[in-house]
Design an enzyme around this catalytic site. Structure first.
Site, mmCIF file in Angstrom:
data_model
loop_
_atom_site.group_PDB
_atom_site.id
_atom_site.type_symbol
_atom_site.label_atom_id
_atom_site.label_comp_id
_atom_site.label_asym_id
_atom_site.label_seq_id
_atom_site.Cartn_x
_atom_site.Cartn_y
_atom_site.Cartn_z
ATOM 1 N N ARG A 143 -13.434 14.521 8.675
ATOM 2 C CA ARG A 143 -14.233 14.857 7.480
ATOM 3 C C ARG A 143 -15.693 15.081 7.853
ATOM 4 O O ARG A 143 -16.225 14.384 8.722
ATOM 5 C CB ARG A 143 -14.146 13.719 6.452
ATOM 6 C CG ARG A 143 -12.861 13.710 5.682
ATOM 7 C CD ARG A 143 -12.769 12.499 4.774
ATOM 8 N NE ARG A 143 -11.683 11.646 5.186
ATOM 9 C CZ ARG A 143 -11.477 10.401 4.755
ATOM 10 N NH1 ARG A 143 -12.309 9.865 3.890
ATOM 11 N NH2 ARG A 143 -10.459 9.705 5.184
ATOM 12 N N ASN B 143 0.885 -1.167 0.000
ATOM 13 C CA ASN B 143 0.000 0.000 0.000
ATOM 14 C C ASN B 143 0.921 1.214 0.000
ATOM 15 O O ASN B 143 1.469 1.604 1.024
ATOM 16 C CB ASN B 143 -0.881 -0.035 1.257
ATOM 17 C CG ASN B 143 -1.848 1.132 1.307
ATOM 18 O OD1 ASN B 143 -1.810 2.025 0.442
ATOM 19 N ND2 ASN B 143 -2.705 1.141 2.306
ATOM 20 N N ARG C 179 -2.483 -2.129 -3.549
ATOM 21 C CA ARG C 179 -3.732 -1.423 -3.287
ATOM 22 C C ARG C 179 -3.738 -0.162 -4.158
ATOM 23 O O ARG C 179 -2.818 0.647 -4.101
ATOM 24 C CB ARG C 179 -3.806 -1.015 -1.819
ATOM 25 C CG ARG C 179 -5.055 -0.224 -1.547
ATOM 26 C CD ARG C 179 -5.041 0.409 -0.194
ATOM 27 N NE ARG C 179 -6.306 1.096 0.002
ATOM 28 C CZ ARG C 179 -6.434 2.201 0.718
ATOM 29 N NH1 ARG C 179 -5.390 2.752 1.307
ATOM 30 N NH2 ARG C 179 -7.615 2.767 0.854
#
Ligand code: AMP
Length: 401
Positions: A244, A7, A94
């Site tokens: 967020r 990743n 990924r």
């Protein structure tokens, strides 16, 4: 078979090495602060004796150097889990954004590389970094088949009524503005685990999966296929997250620009980095917010009420879409570890057949942990996610298919 899962981020590379048909984890680690002061590799070896941790501090100016250090650690006398980088049979990468090109895992060729690059404007922080990892891995693990596993792929089964925004057609047709959804590898992994626990084929289960980590999303899964999800064109909408905002009225952005004279950059920062739990409670970590709530902090309570209210709202919406639901699944950092969030997220859902057992809910999930009451119509499961294992398994299945 040795499968390395990578990743690759803009300044870090996470990796895990799996061995054999049983996907035994033999090594894992993190190259961090690439291109920055204090760069290092945190490497962990796993064997019958347990875990062994090694820290290597070195200047790591780029991903090439970082991954070369990983290859060196994997083959270093005294630490070696393989004798030569050529013993890596496949590298599973990924990749965050596969757009509409990729609904499945693919072997990486020039065409795939071109597509990942072309999709960079849709995931500017991720796709270029993922691509860098692919290009470097091709040079270091020259015998390995390189495979891309996309975060968006699982949600490519959304029907048009779920993935289209009510915007002029041109924006979809010519600019690809639609719901893509994210965390697909995790939603798929826990769906497979849930199906196995329910003793049914994946294609016969209806699920609501809640991946509650620092980023958070939910998915409605009908007969094993994703039919709706809370994230959208980007990973910003849907649930309230650590920093967020999740869903907001888009017109707030015009208000901020016109009346508060904020730049687009500043609004982007505000919605992605300064909102969510942090914006309401002053802290983005659910553990800290729960702790503060228990000491009487009213903002912490409000933040948690908002966080869990929105989860309940989406559970209701997804029950309406799915009709029959076999299981509600909680996963990722918050979903796996917070009995409080799980309990609050299920409060008042008894008329929908979702009934939590408070005692079972207090246990820690090693594997699949059922936490519903005997009379609950819908099973409630806590399932530790394992995106790297899912990537390794998909990589293996593409090699053997
Ligand atoms: P993830 O992105 O899946 O690694 O999840 C990270 C988040 O999980 C952290 O920011 C915490 O808010 C949350 N978390 C981890 N452990 C706990 C816990 N014991 N209770 C509540 N939240 C937790």
């Amino acid at each position: 078979m040795n499968i390395l899962v990578i990743n690759s981020g803009s300044s870090s590379i996470k990796y895990k090495l799996f061995e054999g048909d049983a996907f035994q984890l033999v090594a894992a680690g993190l190259v961090e602060r690439i291109g920055l002061e204090g760069s290092r590799v945190l490497h962990t070896l796993f064997d019958e004796g347990g875990k062994r941790q090694i820290v290597r501090t070195a200047p790591i100016p780029d991903h090439q150097t970082g991954l070369s250090l990983v290859a060196a650690l994997l083959t270093e006398p005294g630490l070696a889990v393989i004798d030569h980088p050529d013993e890596i049979d496949a590298v599973g990468h990924r990749v965050v954004h596969g757009g509409e090109y990729f609904s499945e895992t693919v072997v990486i060729d020039e065409e795939v590389i071109r597509a990942i690059r072309e999709l960079s404007p849709y995931a500017p922080l991720h796709n270029p970094a993922n691509l860098e990892g692919i290009l470097v891995a091709r040079q270091i693990f020259t015998s390995a088949v390189q495979v891309a596993v996309f975060d968006t792929a699982f949600h490519q089964t959304l029907p048009p009524q779920a993935y289209r925004y009510a915007l002029p057609n041109d924006l979809y047709v010519n600019h690809g503005i639609r719901v893509y959804g994210f965390h697909g590898t995790s939603h798929l992994y826990v769906s497979k685990q849930a199906a196995a626990w329910l003793q049914k084929p994946l294609s016969e289960v209806n699920l609501i999966t809640a991946h509650l980590g620092n980023g958070a999303s939910m998915a409605a899964i009908k007969q094993g296929r994703s039919v709706d999800t809370t994230m959208g064109f980007t990973p910003l909408p849907g649930l309230m997250m650590g920093t967020r905002s999740g869903d907001i009225d888009p017109a707030i952005i015009f208000f901020l620009a016109r009346n508060l004279h904020m730049s687009l950059e500043a609004i982007d920062q505000l919605l992605n980095k300064q909102s969510g739990l942090l914006g309401i409670a002053g802290n983005s970590d659910v553990r800290d917010v729960i702790h503060n709530m228990k000491t009487g902090d009213a903002q912490a309570r409000l933040a948690l009420d908002m966080y869990t209210y929105r989860i309940r709202k989406y559970i209701g919406a997804y029950m309406a879409i799915l009709g029959d639901v076999d299981a509600l699944v909680f996963t990722a950092g918050v979903g796996e570890n917070s009995p409080y969030i799980r309990a609050q997220s299920c409060t008042g859902l008894e008329p929908l057949g979702i009934i939590l057992d408070e005692t079972k809910n207090q246990a820690r999930a090693q594997d699949v942990l059922p936490i519903h009451a005997d009379k609950s119509k819908v099973s409630i499961l806590v399932i530790p996610t394992n995106e790297e294992l899912e990537i390794a398994q998909q990589t293996m299945s593409i090699l053997t298919s």
